[in-house]
Design a protein around this motif. Structure first.
Motif, short mmCIF file in Angstrom:
data_model
loop_
_atom_site.label_atom_id
_atom_site.label_comp_id
_atom_site.label_asym_id
_atom_site.label_seq_id
_atom_site.Cartn_x
_atom_site.Cartn_y
_atom_site.Cartn_z
N GLN A 64 0.83 -1.21 0.00
CA GLN A 64 0.00 0.00 0.00
C GLN A 64 0.86 1.25 0.00
N LEU A 65 0.44 2.22 -0.81
CA LEU A 65 1.07 3.54 -0.84
C LEU A 65 0.16 4.49 -0.09
N LEU A 66 0.56 4.89 1.12
CA LEU A 66 -0.26 5.77 1.93
C LEU A 66 0.02 7.22 1.54
N PRO A 67 -1.01 8.01 1.28
CA PRO A 67 -0.81 9.37 0.77
C PRO A 67 -0.44 10.36 1.87
N ARG A 68 0.02 11.51 1.47
CA ARG A 68 0.29 12.59 2.41
C ARG A 68 -1.04 13.23 2.79
N SER A 69 -1.49 12.99 4.00
CA SER A 69 -2.73 13.57 4.50
C SER A 69 -2.79 13.36 6.00
N ALA A 70 -3.60 14.17 6.68
CA ALA A 70 -3.75 14.04 8.13
C ALA A 70 -4.33 12.67 8.47
N TYR A 71 -3.89 12.09 9.58
CA TYR A 71 -4.42 10.80 9.99
C TYR A 71 -4.27 10.62 11.50
N SER A 72 -5.04 9.71 12.02
CA SER A 72 -4.93 9.24 13.40
C SER A 72 -5.45 7.82 13.40
N ALA A 73 -4.58 6.85 13.60
CA ALA A 73 -4.98 5.46 13.43
C ALA A 73 -4.09 4.53 14.24
N ARG A 74 -4.61 3.34 14.43
CA ARG A 74 -3.89 2.29 15.14
C ARG A 74 -3.66 1.14 14.17
N ASP A 75 -2.43 0.67 14.12
CA ASP A 75 -2.06 -0.36 13.15
C ASP A 75 -2.53 -1.73 13.61
N PRO A 76 -3.05 -2.54 12.69
CA PRO A 76 -3.33 -3.93 13.05
C PRO A 76 -2.04 -4.66 13.39
N VAL A 77 -2.12 -5.66 14.25
CA VAL A 77 -0.90 -6.29 14.76
C VAL A 77 -0.74 -7.75 14.31
N GLN A 78 -1.59 -8.21 13.42
CA GLN A 78 -1.55 -9.62 13.07
C GLN A 78 -0.42 -9.94 12.09
N TRP A 79 0.01 -8.99 11.30
CA TRP A 79 0.96 -9.28 10.23
C TRP A 79 2.30 -8.61 10.50
N GLN A 80 3.34 -9.17 9.91
CA GLN A 80 4.64 -8.51 9.89
C GLN A 80 4.54 -7.28 8.97
N THR A 81 5.15 -6.17 9.36
CA THR A 81 5.02 -4.93 8.61
C THR A 81 6.37 -4.28 8.39
N LEU A 82 6.63 -3.85 7.16
CA LEU A 82 7.84 -3.11 6.84
C LEU A 82 7.42 -1.89 6.03
N GLY A 83 7.89 -0.71 6.46
CA GLY A 83 7.52 0.51 5.75
C GLY A 83 8.72 1.43 5.61
#
Length: 263
Positions: free
Chosen positions: A24-43
């Protein structure tokens, strides 16, 4: 990093390898969120980003993430993050058999030149109409492999926040290595070396990235002629913008405008 953000033209998440990998390509914009924890993540951060986050706890701290910062989060580690402006971010989540064993905490590696290069390559593929799925999967897996050699610590680095702020404010103006180095109190050679090591690209390449991103947002949120956008963003003329846009994003400004506006 957050799973979802609002903003202009957020490309949808790409499901690869029979649903075991999500890109996923996350855009430049305001956000407030909590990441799901089930998967390995690299960003990897493609733009500078400031805000507050809490990693595997309720304790919130300020962050100032520079472009080229690679972050690995193992399953089970929850990340809350919010930012008033956000910043473009390339994110891969996966459930594969070769996950890094024994990792119990989040790792960050700033100035990761290879991670930034692969992130930018994946961005081009995601924006390209009709991108080759095999090429996209191969690039995504190459990006995932970066976690195999991520360092366990954060090396001491020069703080380039003021320089990045100057790029953000003065990108349309001519900027010289001497000016930027003087602002850091360094020689040109030392500045070039330290900036490239810290950010993962040279100052000139970073300025080109900032100018293209500015043009991209003007295309998304307005209807100015491309020739006017080129001048407003520091390019000599429209064809200069076109070549830079294609180099950074893999498509022309006209193609991008038709894709995001339908015109």
């Amino acid at each position: 990093m957050p799973a979802e953000r609002s903003g202009a033209f957020p490309p949808p998440a790409q499901s690869l390898l029979d649903g075991r990998l999500c890109l996923q390509l996350l855009p430049r914009s305001a956000y407030s969120a909590r990441d799901p924890v089930q998967w390995q993540t690299l960003g990897v951060a493609l733009e500078q980003q400031r805000g507050v986050h809490a990693i595997d706890s309720d304790h919130r701290v300020d962050f100032d993430t520079h472009p080229g910062t690679l972050a690995l989060t193992p399953p089970g580690v929850e990340v809350f993050s919010e930012s008033a402006e956000g910043g473009e971010y390339l994110l891969v989540r996966w459930q594969l058999e070769d996950d890094r064993p024994g990792l119990q905490h989040r790792l960050e590696s700033p100035g990761h030149a290879r991670g930034l290069a692969l992130g930018r390559q994946l961005r081009r593929l995601l924006l390209e109409p009709g991108a080759d799925p095999l090429m996209l999967e191969a690039a995504a897996l190459e990006f995932v492999r970066l976690c195999e050699s991520m360092p366990e610590g954060k090396p001491g680095q020069t703080d380039f926040s003021a320089v990045l702020h100057r790029f953000a404010e003065d990108f349309a103006q001519p900027l010289s290595l001497a000016q930027l180095a003087a602002g850091q109190g360094q020689s040109e050679l030392r500045f070039l070396r330290d900036f490239t090591r810290s950010i993962g690209m040279t100052p000139h390449a970073y300025l080109l990235e900032v100018r293209v991103q500015a043009a991209r947002r003007m295309i998304e949120f307005g209807d100015l002629p491309l020739a006017e956008i080129a001048l407003d963003c520091g390019f000599a003329h429209q064809s200069h913008l076109g070549s830079a846009f294609r180099k950074v994003l893999g498509i022309t400004p006209g193609e991008y405008r038709r894709r995001v506006t339908g015109r």
